[in-house]
Scaffold this active site. Sequence first.
Site, mmCIF file in Angstrom:
data_model
loop_
_atom_site.group_PDB
_atom_site.id
_atom_site.type_symbol
_atom_site.label_atom_id
_atom_site.label_comp_id
_atom_site.label_asym_id
_atom_site.label_seq_id
_atom_site.Cartn_x
_atom_site.Cartn_y
_atom_site.Cartn_z
ATOM 1 N N ALA A 60 0.857 -1.182 0.000
ATOM 2 C CA ALA A 60 0.000 0.000 0.000
ATOM 3 C C ALA A 60 0.893 1.232 0.000
ATOM 4 C CB ALA A 60 -0.909 -0.012 1.227
ATOM 5 N N VAL A 86 4.528 -1.176 3.356
ATOM 6 C CA VAL A 86 4.408 0.241 3.002
ATOM 7 C C VAL A 86 5.257 0.539 1.767
ATOM 8 C CG1 VAL A 86 4.733 2.619 3.770
ATOM 9 C CG2 VAL A 86 3.981 0.872 5.401
ATOM 10 N N LYS A 87 4.599 1.039 0.755
ATOM 11 C CA LYS A 87 5.261 1.322 -0.515
ATOM 12 C C LYS A 87 5.731 2.771 -0.528
ATOM 13 C CE LYS A 87 4.355 -0.008 -5.323
ATOM 14 N NZ LYS A 87 3.255 -0.357 -6.260
ATOM 15 N N VAL A 88 7.024 2.958 -0.768
ATOM 16 C CA VAL A 88 7.658 4.279 -0.638
ATOM 17 C C VAL A 88 8.422 4.596 -1.925
ATOM 18 C CG1 VAL A 88 9.326 5.619 0.688
ATOM 19 C CG2 VAL A 88 7.917 3.911 1.846
#
Length: 217
Positions: A60, A86-88
């Site tokens: 996400a 967590v997509k960064v």
Amino acid sequence: MKFFIDTANLAEIREAEALGILDGVTTNPSLIAKEGIKGLNNIFQHYVDICSIVEGDVSAEVVATDFDGMVREGEQLAELSEKIVVKVPMIKDGVKAISYFTKHNIRTNCTLVFSAGQAILAAKAGATYVSPFIGRIDDISWDGMELISQLVEIYTNYDFETQVLAASIRNPLHIVKCAEAGADVVTCPLSSIMGLLNHPLTDVGLAKFLADAKKWL
């Protein structure tokens, strides 16, 4: 090699899950928008719905591009489910955020990676996954698959735990080539996965078997 489906469409996720080959899901703001989902609470609920279908990791993505904003959003996302990664984005503050998340036991997927140098930084910061976009690299007449091979070699040389997650998959051949190169994961549209089923000799052979089977009647 793990298969992730790159979508926010629940029906597609269920179909891939029913095949018995689905290991996870990746999403991004464009895919969320495609589903017509608006409002933070609705988006968060959609991630929860995805997690209820999938056994594996669900990426996400944060929308903020500053360190504090990424940390705040990432912590909110991580609280939704233990499956959330967590997509960064691969930017300076993104690398700082990955380092922060690593220290706080929050898993990350570094996205929008287009070079080995970027991938090295992501791995040094402790990213769980790094997502090189091979299709977009091919679009500018470079070789996306060469980057996958390069990253697999570099990560092996230095025992980085970061997994190479090949993204921007455009066709079934990309999937096969990623497997040959040693990618840990591919994330792709359901159509690309379904394309692996197809071969004209399978169709011809099945038609022959069925025709012969009618002779039994």
